[in-house]
Design an enzyme around this catalytic site. Structure first.
Site, short mmCIF file in Angstrom:
data_model
loop_
_atom_site.label_atom_id
_atom_site.label_comp_id
_atom_site.label_asym_id
_atom_site.label_seq_id
_atom_site.Cartn_x
_atom_site.Cartn_y
_atom_site.Cartn_z
N ARG A 1 -12.28 -1.71 21.67
CA ARG A 1 -11.54 -2.77 21.28
C ARG A 1 -10.17 -2.84 22.05
N LYS B 1 8.54 -3.04 15.60
CA LYS B 1 8.94 -1.53 15.45
C LYS B 1 9.90 -1.05 16.46
N ASP C 1 9.77 -7.38 -3.46
CA ASP C 1 8.49 -7.96 -2.87
C ASP C 1 8.38 -9.54 -3.08
N ASN C 2 7.72 -10.08 -1.65
CA ASN C 2 7.27 -11.51 -1.95
C ASN C 2 5.83 -11.67 -2.10
N TYR D 1 1.03 -1.03 -0.12
CA TYR D 1 -0.07 -0.04 -0.09
C TYR D 1 0.76 1.23 -0.03
N TYR E 1 3.67 -6.85 16.95
CA TYR E 1 3.88 -6.06 15.91
C TYR E 1 4.45 -4.83 16.26
N SER F 1 6.29 3.47 13.04
CA SER F 1 4.82 3.33 13.26
C SER F 1 4.75 4.23 14.46
N ALA F 2 3.40 4.98 14.76
CA ALA F 2 3.00 5.72 15.82
C ALA F 2 2.80 4.78 16.92
N ASP G 1 -6.83 -0.64 22.28
CA ASP G 1 -7.22 0.61 21.48
C ASP G 1 -6.88 1.79 22.48
N ASN H 1 -8.96 -2.48 9.72
CA ASN H 1 -8.65 -0.77 9.96
C ASN H 1 -9.80 -0.04 9.48
N TYR I 1 4.87 6.63 11.04
CA TYR I 1 3.65 6.94 10.24
C TYR I 1 2.57 7.00 11.22
P1 NAD Z 1 1.61 -3.70 3.08
O1 NAD Z 1 1.36 -5.13 3.58
O2 NAD Z 1 0.48 -3.21 1.85
O3 NAD Z 1 2.95 -3.55 2.35
C1 NAD Z 1 4.16 -4.62 2.77
C2 NAD Z 1 4.68 -5.18 1.45
O4 NAD Z 1 5.88 -5.85 2.14
C3 NAD Z 1 3.70 -6.32 1.02
O5 NAD Z 1 3.53 -6.02 -0.53
C4 NAD Z 1 4.20 -7.61 1.08
O6 NAD Z 1 4.11 -8.51 0.37
C5 NAD Z 1 5.76 -7.07 1.40
N1 NAD Z 1 6.55 -8.08 2.17
C6 NAD Z 1 6.33 -8.34 3.77
N2 NAD Z 1 7.30 -9.15 4.01
C7 NAD Z 1 8.04 -9.44 2.90
C8 NAD Z 1 9.24 -10.28 2.91
N3 NAD Z 1 9.94 -10.91 4.05
N4 NAD Z 1 10.10 -10.15 1.82
C9 NAD Z 1 9.73 -9.44 0.88
N5 NAD Z 1 8.53 -8.52 0.79
C10 NAD Z 1 7.74 -8.91 1.91
O7 NAD Z 1 1.66 -2.70 4.14
P2 NAD Z 1 1.85 -0.96 4.12
O8 NAD Z 1 0.71 -0.60 4.78
O9 NAD Z 1 2.20 -0.53 2.75
O10 NAD Z 1 2.88 -0.58 5.23
C11 NAD Z 1 4.35 -0.62 4.76
C12 NAD Z 1 4.95 -0.41 6.02
O11 NAD Z 1 4.69 0.65 6.82
C13 NAD Z 1 5.15 -1.87 6.90
O12 NAD Z 1 6.30 -2.02 7.52
C14 NAD Z 1 4.27 -1.23 8.10
O13 NAD Z 1 4.46 -1.94 9.31
C15 NAD Z 1 4.28 0.09 8.19
N6 NAD Z 1 3.36 0.97 8.60
C16 NAD Z 1 2.10 0.62 8.11
C17 NAD Z 1 0.96 1.57 8.58
C18 NAD Z 1 -0.52 1.30 8.09
O14 NAD Z 1 -1.24 1.81 8.76
N7 NAD Z 1 -0.53 1.12 6.94
C19 NAD Z 1 1.06 2.35 9.84
C20 NAD Z 1 2.45 2.57 10.27
C21 NAD Z 1 3.71 1.68 9.80
C1 WQD Z 2 -8.85 3.71 13.91
C2 WQD Z 2 -10.02 3.98 14.79
C3 WQD Z 2 -10.70 2.26 16.38
C4 WQD Z 2 -12.26 -0.21 13.09
C5 WQD Z 2 -3.58 0.60 13.74
C6 WQD Z 2 -2.51 0.18 14.26
C7 WQD Z 2 -1.31 0.69 14.10
C8 WQD Z 2 -1.01 1.40 12.69
C9 WQD Z 2 -2.15 1.89 12.04
C10 WQD Z 2 0.63 0.13 11.75
C11 WQD Z 2 -9.78 3.42 16.35
C12 WQD Z 2 -11.92 2.51 15.35
C13 WQD Z 2 -11.63 0.70 13.79
C14 WQD Z 2 -13.67 -0.60 13.11
C15 WQD Z 2 -13.61 1.22 14.75
N1 WQD Z 2 -0.52 0.33 11.94
N2 WQD Z 2 -12.35 1.44 14.56
N3 WQD Z 2 -14.35 0.29 13.90
O1 WQD Z 2 -6.00 1.28 15.78
O2 WQD Z 2 -5.44 3.57 15.21
O3 WQD Z 2 -3.84 1.76 14.10
O4 WQD Z 2 -3.24 0.93 12.16
O5 WQD Z 2 1.85 0.50 12.23
O6 WQD Z 2 -0.10 0.07 14.69
O7 WQD Z 2 -2.93 -0.32 15.43
O8 WQD Z 2 -6.21 2.02 13.34
O9 WQD Z 2 -8.00 2.01 11.53
O10 WQD Z 2 -7.71 0.22 13.38
O11 WQD Z 2 -8.64 2.15 13.84
O12 WQD Z 2 -14.51 2.12 15.52
O13 WQD Z 2 -14.23 -1.30 12.56
O14 WQD Z 2 -10.98 3.36 14.41
O15 WQD Z 2 -11.19 1.97 17.47
O16 WQD Z 2 -10.45 4.45 17.20
P1 WQD Z 2 -5.22 2.23 14.75
P2 WQD Z 2 -7.58 1.47 12.96
#
Ligand code: NAD
Ligand code: WQD
Length: 331
Positions: A291, A152, A31-32, A11, A148, A124-125, A294, A198, A176
């Site tokens: 949840r 981080k 990517d895998n 993403y 998870y 991540s936050a 949270d 999410n 993020y």
């Molecule tokens: P995503 O799952 O869409 O993308 C991660 C990609 O990494 C995927 O395409 C997956 O196939 C690939 N991947 C995973 N393990 C692998 C491996 N061992 N070798 C090769 N490829 C691998 O996730 P995203 O939302 O794009 O997140 C990207 C990064 O940002 C992640 O590290 C995630 O933890 C971090 N992050 C995401 C969020 C969020 O809410 N989306 C928030 C904070 C941090």
């Molecule tokens: C957002 C708000 C829920 C779903 C998560 C990970 C965090 C980071 C980002 C990677 C919250 C509420 C949600 C639903 C709801 N990822 N909610 N009904 O929990 O802030 O963060 O994703 O690093 O590590 O924990 O995101 O989108 O799940 O929730 O009411 O069906 O929406 O309670 O207040 P979150 P979220």
């Protein structure tokens, strides 16, 4: 010279690849496809009109990673690849620790062996844990509440230790907040398998009629309307933050941490209303219990990124919902 993007089919990675290519950067994606689909690569080509090298490989496969460095002149690495589902990490902790931590260790070892010293890492936050007051600042203590999150916290520490031992590295750790939305073309976006965990992917499915209603997890928090407050950031703004971080890495060594958030908190109900307005569709909801794990509010103090990276979020919650909906409608 090229930028190696791990997890570039995912993403946030795919949106960042678009911005990198638009800026004229040469990129290589690895990517895998454990959480993404090969079609994304063609969508990136379609949006940008540019081509790039792709390796289908796992970061845990050292020989495959070594080969990428030996076959290409890699100048820096943006490391997105990782598993990210909080709930799944509780039931499969070893898988998460192995994939995220061992994957990062192999990547860093192979970078060192190939003399590649610039790294942008997706943190991540979630590392702010449960006990810091909002808004979160980069110098606050870190902790986690699930495997998870611990991956981080631990990787951040590993990268700091790596820099201490080898100060020729330039490392940018980006924390993020809640990335949402999609590219304005509607060709790439967030497309989780199964029922989303999410908020916005869930709302998108409700608006499209694929799920009957949203359950709001609690309306008795100490927030503006009782529902959880988060710092939602448009994925294209987030992607651009990586270009700013890369630019800075090219001018200096060191290890720096930046919040990538808007600095603004929105409640669950505000997101529901913005999505209804953007999609023109109703988003029925019921109030459910809180949840587990949270917190009431999570939002960034984004000043450091603004001052040092000259980056700030520009897109509104409405923009995020509009772009998410455009992508959802096209699927
Ligand atoms: P995503 O799952 O869409 O993308 C991660 C990609 O990494 C995927 O395409 C997956 O196939 C690939 N991947 C995973 N393990 C692998 C491996 N061992 N070798 C090769 N490829 C691998 O996730 P995203 O939302 O794009 O997140 C990207 C990064 O940002 C992640 O590290 C995630 O933890 C971090 N992050 C995401 C969020 C969020 O809410 N989306 C928030 C904070 C941090
Ligand atoms: C957002 C708000 C829920 C779903 C998560 C990970 C965090 C980071 C980002 C990677 C919250 C509420 C949600 C639903 C709801 N990822 N909610 N009904 O929990 O802030 O963060 O994703 O690093 O590590 O924990 O995101 O989108 O799940 O929730 O009411 O069906 O929406 O309670 O207040 P979150 P979220």
């Amino acid at each position: 010279m090229a930028v190696l993007v791990t997890g570039g089919a995912g993403y946030i990675g795919s949106h960042t690849c678009v911005e990198l290519l638009n800026e004229g950067e040469q990129i290589i994606i690895v990517d895998n496809f454990s959480n993404s689909k090969p079609e994304v690569l063609n969508q990136i080509r379609k949006i940008t009109g540019k081509d790039f090298q792709f390796y289908q490989a796992d970061l845990l496969n050292r020989e495959a990673i070594k080969k990428i460095f030996s076959e290409n002149a890699v100048e820096s690495v943006i490391h997105f690849a990782g598993l990210k589902a909080v709930g799944e990490s509780v039931s499969l902790p070893l898988r998460y620790y192995h994939n995220n931590i061992t994957g990062t260790l192999i990547l860093c070892e192979e970078m060192e062996a190939a003399n590649v010293k610039r790294l942008v890492f997706s943190s991540s936050a979630t590392v702010y844990g449960m006990n810091n007051p909002v808004p979160y600042r980069e110098d606050m203590p870190t902790s986690a509440t699930n495997p998870y999150g611990w991956t981080k916290v631990m990787i951040e520490q590993i990268l700091k230790d790596l820099y201490t031992a080898n100060p020729t590295f330039s490392i940018s750790i980006l924390r993020y907040f809640n990335p949402v939305g999609a590219h304005e073309s509607g060709l790439i976006g967030e497309d989780p398998n199964g029922i989303p965990n999410n908020l916005t992917p869930y709302i998108a499915k409700v608006a499209k009629g694929e799920l009957p209603k949203l359950t709001v997890y609690g309306d008795d928090y100490d927030t503006k309307d009782g529902t959880g407050v988060r710092d939602y950031i448009h994925v294209v703004d987030l992607a651009k933050g990586h270009l700013s971080a890369l630019k800075k890495l090219r001018t200096e060594t060191g290890v720096s941490i930046y919040n990538l958030g808007s600095g603004e908190g929105h409640s669950v109900l505000e997101v529901v209303r913005a999505y209804e307005k953007a999609s023109g569709r109703p988003v029925p909801y019921v109030i459910g219990p809180r949840r587990a794990g949270d917190i009431a509010s999570c939002y960034a103090d984004p000043k450091k990124a603004e001052q040092e990276l000259h980056w700030k979020a520009t897109k509104s919650l409405y923009d995020m919902c509009l772009d998410s909906w455009r992508f959802t409608e096209k699927k």
